[in-house]
Design an enzyme around this catalytic site. Structure first.
Site, mmCIF file in Angstrom:
data_model
loop_
_atom_site.group_PDB
_atom_site.id
_atom_site.type_symbol
_atom_site.label_atom_id
_atom_site.label_comp_id
_atom_site.label_asym_id
_atom_site.label_seq_id
_atom_site.Cartn_x
_atom_site.Cartn_y
_atom_site.Cartn_z
ATOM 1 N N GLU A 170 -19.189 -35.349 -56.702
ATOM 2 C CA GLU A 170 -18.301 -36.590 -56.792
ATOM 3 C C GLU A 170 -18.965 -37.580 -56.401
ATOM 4 O O GLU A 170 -18.853 -38.892 -56.895
ATOM 5 C CB GLU A 170 -16.882 -36.320 -56.640
ATOM 6 C CG GLU A 170 -16.238 -35.129 -57.316
ATOM 7 C CD GLU A 170 -15.987 -35.669 -58.876
ATOM 8 O OE1 GLU A 170 -15.301 -36.243 -59.358
ATOM 9 O OE2 GLU A 170 -16.862 -35.329 -59.468
ATOM 10 N N GLU A 171 -19.590 -37.621 -55.259
ATOM 11 C CA GLU A 171 -19.960 -38.735 -54.412
ATOM 12 C C GLU A 171 -21.439 -39.353 -55.243
ATOM 13 O O GLU A 171 -21.464 -40.745 -55.331
ATOM 14 C CB GLU A 171 -20.572 -38.400 -52.989
ATOM 15 C CG GLU A 171 -19.527 -38.136 -51.959
ATOM 16 C CD GLU A 171 -18.524 -39.191 -51.709
ATOM 17 O OE1 GLU A 171 -18.831 -40.368 -52.207
ATOM 18 O OE2 GLU A 171 -17.572 -39.197 -50.941
ATOM 19 N N ASP A 191 -13.718 -38.294 -45.890
ATOM 20 C CA ASP A 191 -13.872 -38.448 -47.215
ATOM 21 C C ASP A 191 -14.989 -37.346 -47.711
ATOM 22 O O ASP A 191 -16.167 -37.363 -47.513
ATOM 23 C CB ASP A 191 -14.720 -39.883 -47.399
ATOM 24 C CG ASP A 191 -15.106 -40.065 -48.982
ATOM 25 O OD1 ASP A 191 -14.457 -39.359 -49.809
ATOM 26 O OD2 ASP A 191 -16.030 -40.883 -49.074
ATOM 27 N N HIS A 214 -18.854 -42.896 -45.775
ATOM 28 C CA HIS A 214 -20.211 -42.390 -45.799
ATOM 29 C C HIS A 214 -21.098 -42.875 -44.470
ATOM 30 O O HIS A 214 -22.292 -42.955 -44.784
ATOM 31 C CB HIS A 214 -20.719 -43.617 -47.334
ATOM 32 C CG HIS A 214 -20.075 -43.305 -48.305
ATOM 33 N ND1 HIS A 214 -20.054 -43.830 -49.383
ATOM 34 C CD2 HIS A 214 -19.130 -42.217 -48.595
ATOM 35 C CE1 HIS A 214 -19.301 -43.420 -50.554
ATOM 36 N NE2 HIS A 214 -18.662 -42.446 -50.030
ATOM 37 N N ASP A 230 -7.647 -38.316 -52.033
ATOM 38 C CA ASP A 230 -9.041 -38.718 -51.650
ATOM 39 C C ASP A 230 -8.781 -39.617 -50.395
ATOM 40 O O ASP A 230 -8.100 -40.516 -50.432
ATOM 41 C CB ASP A 230 -9.788 -39.537 -52.872
ATOM 42 C CG ASP A 230 -11.034 -40.045 -52.621
ATOM 43 O OD1 ASP A 230 -11.998 -39.659 -51.437
ATOM 44 O OD2 ASP A 230 -11.682 -40.226 -53.532
#
Length: 302
Positions: free
Chosen positions: A168-169, A134, A267, A197
């Site tokens: 973007e996160e 990611d 994440h 993505d």
């Protein structure tokens, strides 16, 4: 970036979201086979990009987040590869949370400038993670596809543009900034935006293909579902919301693309090179190449 999607069973329940199962259309005798000139890639042509992003994270505090040297080095890596291949590249700066970021835009010479096929992925990670699935995986798939365009000296009918988004996160900042600065005429020139993505998730059983809630089943969605169906690969439909394509959908630009699902390490520090399945990443890249070649060859008149 976390996509809003549903997965079967407990994952869907835990996330509290819904997903529509799309029956995989059977390949028919009338379905067109891929053109002989459509290339494919090997793991050896895709995975080196992910290894490079892992090395960048390793030497920059373990991440490639907005406002960090890790993100700047990630952009520099992708830009250098595109420049060597003959793309016209530019950095488009924006500011978020007191830090300057860049979107990277790359245009392949040729094609009708009034009919743009735009393909993109977000390149940044969160600060807790190197972000290799990611979204190093989506970024690598888009880069490997662009390099195949150059290697093949593709002469498309549509103009081909590729993009790697920053920040973007934190909330789709880079893509929204890009779309927000387009004039009405520039927006209308984009026939479709393709987004990728998390393209290399482990234990992938189906590919999650973006269905454009506003425009319905776009030519791109049909092309992706056909590509997977011809290979007996199951797909699910997911809505536009939750990843970079949301910025384009909000602006009325048709969108599609896909993901391979939410990673176990999303994440987290364990979203490293070991969190990507090379075979899945290669299949994703081949799917992108196959559909891009198809869409690049014809213009659907509006």
């Amino acid at each position: 970036m976390t996509l809003r999607r549903s997965l079967p069973g407990l994952v869907a329940g835990a996330l509290g979201i819904s997903l529509t199962l799309s029956a995989v259309p059977a390949a028919t005798a009338s379905a067109k086979a891929q053109a002989p000139t459509t290339p494919t890639v090997s793991e050896q042509q895709v995975m080196p990009h992910l290894r490079a992003l892992q090395r960048i994270a390793d030497r920059n505090g373990g991440n490639r987040a907005h406002g960090t040297q890790g993100y700047a080095d990630s952009v520099a890596y992708v830009k250098s590869a595109l420049d060597r291949a003959g793309f016209r590249t530019k950095l488009v700066p924006f500011t978020y949370n007191g830090a300057t970021g860049n979107n990277l835009i790359a245009d392949w010479p040729g094609g009708d400038p009034d009919h743009v096929l735009l393909t993109g992925a977000h390149l940044d990670s969160v600060k807790e993670s190197p972000g290799i699935n990611d979204n190093g995986s989506g970024s690598a798939a888009v880069l490997a596809t662009a390099l195949q365009v150059a290697k093949s000296r593709l002469t498309p009918e549509r103009h081909l543009r590729f993009a790697w988004w920053g920040a973007e996160e934190p909330g789709l900042i880079g893509s929204a900034d890009y779309v927000g600065k387009l004039s009405g005429a520039e927006r209308r020139r984009i026939d479709v935006y393709l987004n990728f993505d998390q393209a290399g998730s482990k234990n992938t059983q189906q590919w999650l293909v973006v269905h454009d809630d506003e425009h319905g089943e776009t030519e791109a969605q049909q092309a992706f579902e056909s590509w997977f169906a011809e290979r007996n690969i199951p797909t699910f439909d997911i809505g536009v919301g939750g990843s970079d394509h949301e910025s384009f959908g909000n602006a009325g630009i048709p969108s599609s693309g896909f993901s391979t699902g939410i990673s176990d390490c999303i994440h987290e520090a364990c979203d490293n090179l070991a969190n990507v399945e090379p075979k899945t990443e290669t299949t994703s890249t081949d799917a992108l190449i196959g559909v891009l070649w198809k869409l690049a060859a014809t213009i659907a008149r509006r």
